[in-house]
Motif scaffolding. Structure first.
Motif, PDB file in Angstrom:
ATOM      1  N   PHE A 184       0.842  -1.184   0.000  1.00  0.00           N
ATOM      2  CA  PHE A 184       0.000   0.000   0.000  1.00  0.00           C
ATOM      3  C   PHE A 184       0.881   1.239   0.000  1.00  0.00           C
ATOM      4  CE2 PHE A 184      -2.506   3.390   2.020  1.00  0.00           C
ATOM      5  CZ  PHE A 184      -3.525   3.454   1.074  1.00  0.00           C
ATOM      6  N   ARG A 186       1.252   5.521  -2.003  1.00  0.00           N
ATOM      7  CA  ARG A 186       0.475   6.594  -2.616  1.00  0.00           C
ATOM      8  C   ARG A 186       0.844   6.824  -4.069  1.00  0.00           C
ATOM      9  NH1 ARG A 186       0.742  11.494   1.420  1.00  0.00           N
ATOM     10  NH2 ARG A 186      -0.665  12.433  -0.101  1.00  0.00           N
ATOM     11  N   ARG A 187       2.109   6.620  -4.415  1.00  0.00           N
ATOM     12  CA  ARG A 187       2.516   6.744  -5.819  1.00  0.00           C
ATOM     13  C   ARG A 187       3.186   5.435  -6.203  1.00  0.00           C
ATOM     14  NH1 ARG A 187       6.471  11.699  -5.903  1.00  0.00           N
ATOM     15  NH2 ARG A 187       7.385  10.289  -4.388  1.00  0.00           N
ATOM     16  N   ALA A 188       3.105   5.089  -7.478  1.00  0.00           N
ATOM     17  CA  ALA A 188       3.624   3.802  -7.944  1.00  0.00           C
ATOM     18  C   ALA A 188       5.080   3.601  -7.552  1.00  0.00           C
ATOM     19  CB  ALA A 188       3.466   3.711  -9.455  1.00  0.00           C
ATOM     20  N   ASP A 190       6.712   4.677  -4.955  1.00  0.00           N
ATOM     21  CA  ASP A 190       7.058   4.855  -3.541  1.00  0.00           C
ATOM     22  C   ASP A 190       7.256   3.544  -2.793  1.00  0.00           C
ATOM     23  OD1 ASP A 190       7.041   7.615  -3.557  1.00  0.00           O
ATOM     24  OD2 ASP A 190       4.890   7.731  -3.178  1.00  0.00           O
ATOM     25  N   TRP A 191       7.960   3.655  -1.683  1.00  0.00           N
ATOM     26  CA  TRP A 191       8.041   2.560  -0.731  1.00  0.00           C
ATOM     27  C   TRP A 191       6.643   2.318  -0.149  1.00  0.00           C
ATOM     28  CZ3 TRP A 191      12.310   5.387  -1.792  1.00  0.00           C
ATOM     29  CH2 TRP A 191      13.539   4.725  -1.801  1.00  0.00           C
ATOM     30  N   LEU A 247       5.015  11.307   7.903  1.00  0.00           N
ATOM     31  CA  LEU A 247       4.025  12.183   7.280  1.00  0.00           C
ATOM     32  C   LEU A 247       2.882  11.394   6.641  1.00  0.00           C
ATOM     33  CD1 LEU A 247       6.401  14.772   5.583  1.00  0.00           C
ATOM     34  CD2 LEU A 247       4.988  15.127   7.623  1.00  0.00           C
ATOM     35  N   ASN A 248       3.145  10.130   6.281  1.00  0.00           N
ATOM     36  CA  ASN A 248       2.110   9.339   5.633  1.00  0.00           C
ATOM     37  C   ASN A 248       1.149   8.694   6.618  1.00  0.00           C
ATOM     38  OD1 ASN A 248       2.538   9.513   2.848  1.00  0.00           O
ATOM     39  ND2 ASN A 248       4.345   8.206   3.013  1.00  0.00           N
ATOM     40  N   ALA A 249       1.656   8.322   7.794  1.00  0.00           N
ATOM     41  CA  ALA A 249       0.826   7.498   8.668  1.00  0.00           C
ATOM     42  C   ALA A 249       1.298   7.576  10.108  1.00  0.00           C
ATOM     43  CB  ALA A 249       0.896   6.035   8.200  1.00  0.00           C
ATOM     44  N   ASP A 250       0.320   7.585  11.046  1.00  0.00           N
ATOM     45  CA  ASP A 250       0.681   7.417  12.444  1.00  0.00           C
ATOM     46  C   ASP A 250       0.591   5.927  12.785  1.00  0.00           C
ATOM     47  OD1 ASP A 250      -2.021   6.835  12.770  1.00  0.00           O
ATOM     48  OD2 ASP A 250      -2.506   8.795  13.630  1.00  0.00           O
ATOM     49  N   TYR A 253      -2.935   4.134  12.439  1.00  0.00           N
ATOM     50  CA  TYR A 253      -3.342   3.887  11.048  1.00  0.00           C
ATOM     51  C   TYR A 253      -2.513   2.752  10.450  1.00  0.00           C
ATOM     52  CZ  TYR A 253      -3.968   4.904   6.027  1.00  0.00           C
ATOM     53  OH  TYR A 253      -4.208   4.825   4.681  1.00  0.00           O
ATOM     54  N   LEU A 257      -3.815  -0.655   8.805  1.00  0.00           N
ATOM     55  CA  LEU A 257      -3.434  -1.123   7.463  1.00  0.00           C
ATOM     56  C   LEU A 257      -2.881  -2.542   7.523  1.00  0.00           C
ATOM     57  CD1 LEU A 257      -1.718   2.024   5.863  1.00  0.00           C
ATOM     58  CD2 LEU A 257      -3.913   0.988   5.192  1.00  0.00           C
ATOM     59  N   LEU A 261      -4.584  -5.307   5.231  1.00  0.00           N
ATOM     60  CA  LEU A 261      -3.779  -5.879   4.142  1.00  0.00           C
ATOM     61  C   LEU A 261      -3.487  -7.350   4.398  1.00  0.00           C
ATOM     62  CD1 LEU A 261      -1.292  -2.907   3.524  1.00  0.00           C
ATOM     63  CD2 LEU A 261      -3.388  -3.436   2.259  1.00  0.00           C
TER      64      LEU A 261
ATOM     65  N   PHE B 692      -1.981  14.916  -3.296  1.00  0.00           N
ATOM     66  CA  PHE B 692      -0.603  14.540  -2.973  1.00  0.00           C
ATOM     67  C   PHE B 692       0.245  15.609  -2.289  1.00  0.00           C
ATOM     68  CE2 PHE B 692      -1.729  11.838  -6.639  1.00  0.00           C
ATOM     69  CZ  PHE B 692      -1.466  10.589  -6.080  1.00  0.00           C
ATOM     70  N   ALA B 717       1.643   7.508 -13.722  1.00  0.00           N
ATOM     71  CA  ALA B 717       1.072   6.280 -13.162  1.00  0.00           C
ATOM     72  C   ALA B 717      -0.096   6.566 -12.220  1.00  0.00           C
ATOM     73  CB  ALA B 717       2.156   5.488 -12.427  1.00  0.00           C
ATOM     74  N   GLU B 718      -0.122   7.750 -11.632  1.00  0.00           N
ATOM     75  CA  GLU B 718      -1.195   8.066 -10.676  1.00  0.00           C
ATOM     76  C   GLU B 718      -2.402   8.721 -11.352  1.00  0.00           C
ATOM     77  OE1 GLU B 718       1.864   6.730  -8.993  1.00  0.00           O
ATOM     78  OE2 GLU B 718       2.252   8.781  -9.631  1.00  0.00           O
ATOM     79  N   GLN B 776      -4.589   8.451   5.037  1.00  0.00           N
ATOM     80  CA  GLN B 776      -4.867   8.482   6.477  1.00  0.00           C
ATOM     81  C   GLN B 776      -6.036   9.423   6.786  1.00  0.00           C
ATOM     82  OE1 GLN B 776      -1.918   8.135   9.548  1.00  0.00           O
ATOM     83  NE2 GLN B 776      -2.567  10.038  10.494  1.00  0.00           N
ATOM     84  N   TRP B 779      -9.229   7.711   5.656  1.00  0.00           N
ATOM     85  CA  TRP B 779      -9.577   6.631   6.574  1.00  0.00           C
ATOM     86  C   TRP B 779     -10.128   7.181   7.889  1.00  0.00           C
ATOM     87  CZ3 TRP B 779      -6.899   5.378  11.265  1.00  0.00           C
ATOM     88  CH2 TRP B 779      -7.422   4.266  11.923  1.00  0.00           C
TER      89      TRP B 779
END
Ligand SMILES: Cc1cc2nc3c(=O)[nH]c(=O)nc-3n(C[C@H](O)[C@H](O)[C@H](O)COP(=O)(O)OP(=O)(O)OC[C@H]3O[C@@H](n4cnc5c(N)ncnc54)[C@H](O)[C@@H]3O)c2cc1C
Lengths: 271, 790
Positions: A184, A186-188, A190-191, A247-250, A253, A257, A261, B692, B717-718, B776, B779
């Motif tokens: 999971f 946000r961009r193709a 990304d990690w 910044l993406n997730a605490d 969350y 996930l 998942l 984004f 891609a997005e 996040q 969600w």
């Protein structure tokens, strides 16, 4: 974005690289695909004064069947895993995961040995090797040793590798039984914010970016082995994890996930 | 004739750019050049107690190290960087020196400059400059600035920079709210965005020590403005400065400023007699290149029982950042006129407060004020639709100017006059292309089945202001310059046409579009047209490229200059025909005498006659060269309808944009291929804000995501494959009927995407979603709702 000054040597063989590592000590870094090391040098988060280029050691680039296992040379690039017939037939999960790393240019430079040695808990292939129960073959001045993937990772960007040791090979068990990988992001390119790898129908479940290392979801694995439903097992996926916050997730969350998942991965692996 | 106005001619620029022949700033070198390495503040707000440059000075290849103090002493840091838009008489404008002398006001503020013989050497030495900071309390958010307890500038008693009102009819507005059947109000946050052109900023100043001239190369959108401003700021005579913008790899507003690097390189080069250059790194750009947006919008709308909007009230808090850059304070004002959108709303009340923070200054970024306005009105329309109990489509239909029929010269509540519009056809076409009826059925099915992936459909019907700008209007807004554009058209002796453009391309395709205009007007092959631009020695007059002005002002000037050339050529043709000029006709490039078409001369053949001047009409000056400075009588107002379709994964909060339809109307299209390219890129940039991008700061004013790993610029891609169509409603503001399209996509797409997400999440009671709609956030919204299944 401008690295500090460094010297550069092309290693002629694994042994040569190991010898140079011994000579230079902690001043030196091996350079494989450079797609983790060079960015860190550009940010001056890493400032090695000696780079030893092992990326050109073609004899460490191979994928072959070996007695119920698949042996993969450390300098094998992600793109080679992605297009390997051997993996397609005997270990499709590794092939699938390799195809989800970064973007095509990353996959044409990054190596399996490099990503394992880098030991980033957010990386895909280390978690896949862990779920598969793979083995890492490391070579040092005193010869070669085999390290179980479950013993290999020790912390953020840390492993049991000694300063003068080099990964030369990775072994994974051949197997096509129920597998899945959920990444999971946000961009193709990304990690994973969180990733879940399921091998062998759920006997091996590992989590990406849920702690300081790639980790096995032991509670979920055990519940499943004990006959729990997929939903009940997946609900345990985040147990005993210490997810990072960014910044993406605490943490809350990320734990959510991991559960969602894991459920999806188990359903797909057993579907 | 192969290409004229309206044909999809391939861009003349592309073969060169695509084969690596384009010369960008980093491809240009001068012997003896020195690289600047900036030492930038690592603190949001701090007193500079001392600076130790001794170690840096000893580094290999280092020429010299300069601090604010030593530059001041040498007379090189005397004048502050310019702000050309003091929006009110009493606007506070703290001095913004190119290098901070006593106090650093944001992370990225320059505190010292290293000059070295290589870029790497400059970076190494910059690391060795030791700055002793004494930290001061910092203002790390717009909210903190508005609270006005901590001061961004220690010597100011308030963070407020200005208060600017636009309330044409205060009583009418109050009355509308008092009598309203429905009111809604909302607070929207326009997060800070980082302009991220493919090519970062860079420059090089080459002095001529004997002559006193400076040639300044810059990856800039505004060479002409830079020339004036460098002269005004450094004291170098304007006539001694030549500014050249070589191939420039995008800007999006980020390259229209007068940044410290321009002033420092010119001053140092002039002082030392050596070329001085600079190229920023991406991380450096994230903290020092001006940023876009940075607003909190408070908006209220009033409607009658049928959902007819009667008034809109807006208060804006706008984040200036640490200093006023070239047009920082004016950006929110550019949006003020658009808060009534495409709707016939009789009353508007708009006020804006500008606030200082200890963050990177803000300034123009694609759309500059208009995407923010369009977002607020288009979000509030959806909220009002929910309140009234009608669909988003219906509330728009009920409120369009002229009922959605074609109109010209509409007096908007904001006091502007909309040139032309015809809103309903784009609306209908977009809904049809997106198959909204089918999507609604599928949405209902997924909701009933309780599927994990839910659909959301959102629309945005925008209008924007292009063609910046009528000079008088700018004067009325206290802007420090005009809005005209200059053009020269020359018919050369060999029949080729040379066009000199005052507007400067940085990726838009001016060479192609201008060639098409000339081909159309003069009846010549577009490949016979050469366009000169981006060099103040070749094109001394111009006001450059921003605000979707190039075609609507600069392109029109080209067409008008071509008309003048044709007129003069006609006199020469008449003379050759021994006919009266009134009897000479011009068609497809040829002059002939009415009634005797056999006798004709092509305009290109007259180039030599005008040049040789052997036999011109009595009193006529030789040569065929005409100039025009076009000052538009009004802005142009493009519009359109966008529809976004999202799939929301209710398990993870992930949002995927699965379809996007845009039907835009930018008036007459010179080259539809270029129009489509602009719209595509614009849509992605607005969707990027929705999904984004955000420049994140902590409370001390540190930017926490200064790399492309964490600042998420989306890739192909997005994005879905975007579906485009257009309608054509010619502008009445210029003779070509063109409107401008550089920013339209961005102005329409953020609202469309967020409206889609809110629509998708409506069963969960979600009515708003802050940008960017991160997984996040989505969600959490699902999780917090009563109906939450997550
Ligand atoms: C834009 C981008 C996107 C990416 N996205 C992803 C992603 O989505 N998922 C993901 O998993 N990864 C991602 N990566 C990382 C990529 O997969 C890296 O290439 C990989 O993690 C490291 O492999 P490398 O060969 O490049 O190693 P290098 O960068 O060369 O080395 C990494 C570290 O390992 C050491 N090392 C290398 N080889 C050996 C060896 N044989 N023995 C001992 N030590 C060694 C080096 O000294 C260094 O410390 C991304 C990278 C980039 C630049």
């Amino acid at each position: 974005m401008i690295p500090a000054a460094f010297d550069y040597t092309v290693a002629e063989s694994a042994d040569h690289a190991i010898q140079l590592l011994g000579e230079y000590g902690d001043e030196a870094k091996l350079l494989a695909g450079g797609h983790s090391l060079i960015p860190m040098m550009k940010y001056r988060l890493a400032t090695p004064t000696q780079l030893i280029d092992v990326g050109r050691l073609d004899d460490l680039s191979y994928i072959r069947r070996d007695n119920g296992h698949i042996a993969i040379g450390a300098m094998t690039k992600h793109a080679q895993l992605e297009t390997s017939d051997v993996l397609a037939a005997d270990c499709p999960m590794l092939q699938h995961v390799a195809a989800l790393v970064g973007d095509p240019s990353v996959r044409h430079r990054g190596t399996l040995g490099g990503t394992l040695a880098h030991s980033d808990p957010a990386s895909d292939l280390p978690a896949a090797v862990l779920a598969l129960g793979g083995t890492i073959v490391a070579k040092g001045p005193n010869g070669q040793r085999e390290i179980a993937s479950s013993e290999f990772f020790t912390g953020y960007f840390e492993s049991v590798l000694a300063e003068d040791e080099m990964i030369v090979e990775v072994k994974v068990p051949a197997g096509t039984a129920g597998w899945n990988y959920q990444k999971f992001n946000r961009r193709a390119q990304d990690w994973a914010i969180v990733g879940v790898a399921v091998a062998d129908g759920g006997a091996g479940i590992s989590l990406v970016n849920m702690g300081s290392t790639p980790i096995r979801a032991t509670a979920a694995e055990e519940a499943l082995a004990g006959g729990a439903s997929i939903a009940d097992a997946a609900a345990l996926a985040a147990q005993d994890t210490d997810p990072p916050e960014d910044l993406n997730a605490d943490g809350e969350y990320r734990a959510h996930l991991a559960r969602v998942l894991t459920q999806r991965a188990l359903e797909a692996a057993n579907g | 004739m192969t290409a004229t106005i309206g044909s999809r001619m391939l861009r003349k620029e592309d073969p060169k750019l695509l084969t690596g022949e384009g010369k960008y700033i980093d491809d240009i070198h001068a012997p003896g050049e020195l690289w600047m390495g900036m030492v930038r503040s690592t603190m949001g707000h701090a007193t500079i107690a001392s600076i130790d440059t001794s170690e840096a000075e000893q580094m290999p290849g280092v020429h010299s190290v300069w601090t604010g103090a030593s530059l001041t002493e040498a007379g090189l840091c005397a004048a502050p960087l310019p702000c050309a838009w003091p929006v009110t008489e009493d606007m506070v404008n703290p001095a913004h020196l190119p290098v901070a002398v006593s106090e650093a006001k944001h992370v990225g503020d320059i505190v010292a400059v290293v000059l070295a013989d290589s870029r790497y050497g400059a970076a190494d030495a910059a690391e060795k400059v030791i700055v002793d900071y004494e930290p001061l309390p910092a203002v790390g958010s717009l909210e903190a600035a508005v609270a006005d307890e901590v001061m961004a500038h220690s010597d100011l008693g308030s963070n407020k920079a200005f208060h600017w009102p636009l309330i044409p009819d205060p009583e009418g507005t109050e009355k509308a709210f008092a009598e309203a059947a429905h009111t809604v109000s909302a607070k929207f946050v326009q997060q800070r965005l980082i302009p991220a052109p493919m090519e970062p900023r860079g420059c090089m100043a080459i002095p001529s020590p004997a002559g006193g001239e400076v040639t300044f190369y810059s990856a800039t959108q505004v060479p002409h403005i830079l020339k004036v401003m460098i002269a005004a700021t450094t004291g170098i005579a304007e006539s001694k400065i030549r500014v050249i913008a070589p191939a420039v790899g995008g800007g999006f507003g980020g390259k229209l400023n007068v940044d410290a690097d321009a002033i420092l390189s010119c001053s140092l080069a002039n002082h030392l007699g050596l070329p001085v250059r600079w190229t920023e790194s991406r991380t450096e750009a994230a903290g020092s290149s001006h940023q876009g947006r940075g607003q909190i919008q408070h908006i209220e709308a009033a409607a009658d029982a049928d959902g007819k909007i009667t008034s809109v009230k807006v208060h804006l808090d706008a984040d200036m950042g640490a200093y006023m850059m070239l047009i920082t304070p004016g950006v929110p004002l550019l949006g003020s006129f658009l808060y009534t959108g495409v709707y016939d709303i009789p009353n508007l009340s708009f006020t804006c407060d500008g606030w200082f923070t200890n963050m990177t200054p803000t300034d123009a970024y694609r759309g500059a004020g208009r995407p923010e306005a369009s977002y607020a009105i288009e979000r509030i329309m959806d909220m009002m639709a929910l309140e009234v109990g009608i669909t988003p489509e219906e509330i728009r239909a009920r409120n369009y100017i002229a009922g959605g029929e074609k109109f010209e010269n509409y007096d908007a509540a904001s006091t502007l006059v909309f040139d032309s519009g015809h809103y309903r056809p784009a609306h209908d076409r977009a809904l049809e292309m997106a198959k909204v009826a089918d999507l609604r059925a599928e949405q209902a099915r997924r909701r009933d089945a309780g599927e994990a992936k839910q659909l959301g459909i959102g629309m945005c019907t925008y209008v924007e202001i292009c063609g910046l700008a009528p000079s008088r209007a700018l004067g009325g807004l206290n802007y420090g310059a005009g809005g005209w554009e200059h053009a020269t058209v020359r018919l050369l002796p060999t029949g080729k046409v040379e066009v000199v453009s005052g507007s400067t391309p940085h990726g838009q395709g001016h060479e192609t579009a201008w060639s098409q205009i000339i081909a159309d007007k003069m009846g010549v092959d577009p490949n016979d047209v050469e366009v000169l631009h981006s060099d103040t020695a070749k094109s001394p007059l111009g006001l450059d490229t921003y605000g979707s002005r190039s075609l609507a002002v600069g392109g029109v000037a080209i067409a008008m200059a071509a008309d003048k050339v044709i007129e003069k050529a006609k006199l020469i043709a008449a003379h050759q025909f021994e006919a009266a000029p009134e009897d000479v006709e011009f068609e497809s490039g040829s002059f002939s005498v009415a009634g005797t078409p056999a006798k004709s001369v092509h305009i290109q053949e007259l180039g030599f006659a005008a040049f040789a001047a052997h036999d011109l009409p009595d009193g006529m000056e030789p040569n065929l060269q005409e100039q025009v400075s076009f000052d538009p009588p009004n802005f142009a107002f493009p519009f359109g309808t966008h529809v976004a379709v999202v799939e929301i994964d209710t398990g993870t909060g992930g949002v995927e944009l699965i379809d996007y339809v845009a039907v835009d109307d930018c008036g007459t299209q010179v080259n539809p291929l270029i129009v489509e390219g602009q719209v595509h890129g614009g849509i992605v940039q607005g969707a990027a804000q929705a999904l984004f991008e955000v420049a994140n700061y902590d409370e001390d004013g540190n930017i926490t995501n200064p790399s492309f790993m964490d600042y998420l610029v989306p890739s192909a891609a997005e994005m879905p494959s975007i579906q485009l169509d257009s309608t054509v409603t010619p502008s009445t503001s210029n003779p070509l009927g063109v409107k401008g399209v550089g920013e339209a996509g961005t102005i329409g797409s953020a609202a469309a995407v967020i409206n889609a997400i809110c629509d998708g999440l409506s069963p969960y009671g979600v009515t708003d979603m802050e940008m960017p709609a991160t997984p996040q956030r989505v969600w959490q919204a699902i999780n917090n709702s009563n109906g939450g299944a997550a």
